[in-house]
Design an enzyme around this catalytic site. Structure first.
Site, mmCIF file in Angstrom:
data_model
loop_
_atom_site.group_PDB
_atom_site.id
_atom_site.type_symbol
_atom_site.label_atom_id
_atom_site.label_comp_id
_atom_site.label_asym_id
_atom_site.label_seq_id
_atom_site.Cartn_x
_atom_site.Cartn_y
_atom_site.Cartn_z
ATOM 1 C CG ASN A 37 8.081 3.412 2.438
ATOM 2 O OD1 ASN A 37 8.796 3.674 3.389
ATOM 3 N ND2 ASN A 37 6.883 3.534 2.288
ATOM 4 N N GLY A 73 0.774 -1.173 0.000
ATOM 5 C CA GLY A 73 0.084 -0.025 0.133
ATOM 6 C C GLY A 73 0.709 1.560 0.098
ATOM 7 C CG ASP A 74 3.690 4.261 1.824
ATOM 8 O OD1 ASP A 74 3.359 5.110 0.762
ATOM 9 O OD2 ASP A 74 4.038 4.763 2.836
ATOM 10 C CG PHE A 75 6.229 -0.776 -3.652
ATOM 11 C CD1 PHE A 75 6.691 -1.999 -2.660
ATOM 12 C CD2 PHE A 75 7.142 -0.575 -4.640
ATOM 13 C CE1 PHE A 75 7.716 -2.835 -3.214
ATOM 14 C CE2 PHE A 75 8.244 -1.250 -5.143
ATOM 15 C CZ PHE A 75 8.652 -2.406 -4.295
ATOM 16 C CG ASN A 76 7.108 5.736 -0.417
ATOM 17 O OD1 ASN A 76 8.032 5.885 -0.338
ATOM 18 N ND2 ASN A 76 5.906 6.020 0.747
#
Length: 353
Positions: free
Chosen positions: A218, A212-215
């Protein structure tokens, strides 16, 4: 109102390490974090760690944090470079501490995580090769998580969670924060199109657990012997939620676009070899068009903007500025045109493999 983000000093963090983990520090430095507080730790015996102190709001849901911690360990055991938690001296993987860090007495969940080497993907050129690796890793991670079971697994349903693409329609109640902004009409149009073209397809998307936060902050990378980069770490599982493979793809593309000098080119590289994983359908289901991916990617931007405007989460001004321009460019080009660009570039990359 008490501030939820912890603000512990280095001395306080060192005391926590000694008391909970019997770790004596040789070096300890603060690390960046939006909502929590992280410290890089080098112990006197040469081991490296990350001390993670959760914000007081998220610390109120230990069942979810326990599940996230288990998921990280499960991924690590299955070949995904995720952090693992070090037990306290009493054998616990996390400890709820009631402390005052200058914000009043509050409860904070504390974990000591393994340190992963590398630099964030935002620090390296986003070549087609590393974009491909990002898409491949995101798909592989979701496939592994699909095998995971845990007593708290229902915690990931997270109804109303603004960062889950499954809950995009929740953004409508945040539209007021964009009053007077031209962007408001675009966001409303995206939501309307999502209702029309995505919601009816839910039953045909493959379900999974999303990071959900594969930015860009990260994902860690390291250089290999061929002058390229490989992914060496996946961080921050705080946004894990029940979703679909195609959601993870869209979120990954969205964040990689923010960091790329030519954002529209990103999509094809990220999902070129992930189409079987991402776009597969249920038996006898209707096909999931690649065109859904650009729409879901711009939907991710909408979550970013509404959260920023409502101050729901720390989001950098620079990311919002870039994101606004990318969203407007995609909307101007049109979904089908972007789909064609991504499909053609994916075919080109596949042919070059």
């Amino acid at each position: 109102m008490l501030e939820k983000k912890p603000k512990f000093s280095v001395d306080q963090a060192s005391d926590i390490l000694k008391r909970l983990y019997d770790v004596t520090t040789s070096k300890i430095n603060p690390l960046p974090s939006y909502d929590d507080q992280n410290f890089y730790v080098l112990s006197t015996n040469g081991k490296e760690y990350v001390l993670k102190i959760m914000n007081s709001e998220d610390s109120q849901n230990p069942s979810l944090i326990e599940l996230q911690t288990y998921a990280m360990s499960f991924l690590h055991e299955n070949g995904i470079p995720a952090q693992t938690a070090t037990p306290t001296v009493t054998g616990q993987l996390m400890s709820l501490e009631e402390l005052d860090c200058g914000c009043g007495q509050q409860k904070y969940l504390v974990r000591l995580l393994s340190y992963l080497p590398g630099q964030t993907i935002s620090k390296v050129p986003l070549t087609p090769q590393i974009l491909f690796e990002a898409g491949k890793m995101a798909a592989k991670m979701d496939k592994v998580l699909q095998k995971m079971d845990h007593p708290n697994i229902r915690e990931l349903d997270r109804d109303g969670f603004i960062w889950s693409l499954s809950n995009l329609l929740v953004l409508e109640k945040y539209l007021y924060v964009l009053d007077g902004e031209p962007l408001q009409k675009v966001v409303q149009s995206v939501i309307n199109l999502y209702k029309l073209t995505i919601v009816p397809k839910y039953t045909h998307f493959r379900k999974c657990i999303n990071h959900g936060d594969f930015n860009d902050l990260n994902v860690l990378v390291q250089p290999d012997n061929n002058g390229c980069y490989t992914i060496s770490g996946i961080l921050d599982f705080g946004d894990m939620n029940s979703g679909f493979y195609i959601h993870e793809l869209a979120i990954t593309i969205m964040y990689m676009m923010i960091e790329h000098p030519n954002p529209i080119e990103v999509g094809g590289a990220v999902w070129r070899d992930g189409r079987v994983n991402y776009l597969s359908m249920k038996p006898r289901g209707q096909p999931v068009r690649a065109g859904h991916v650009p729409l879901l990617s711009v939907s991710s931007f909408c979550s970013l903007f509404c959260s920023y405007a409502a101050r729901e989460r720390g989001v950098s001004d620079d990311n919002v500025r870039k994101g606004v321009q990318i969203l407007q460019d995609i909307w101007t080009l049109g979904q089908q045109h972007v789909e064609t660009i991504w499909f053609q570039s994916a075919e080109k990359y596949c042919a070059s493999k």
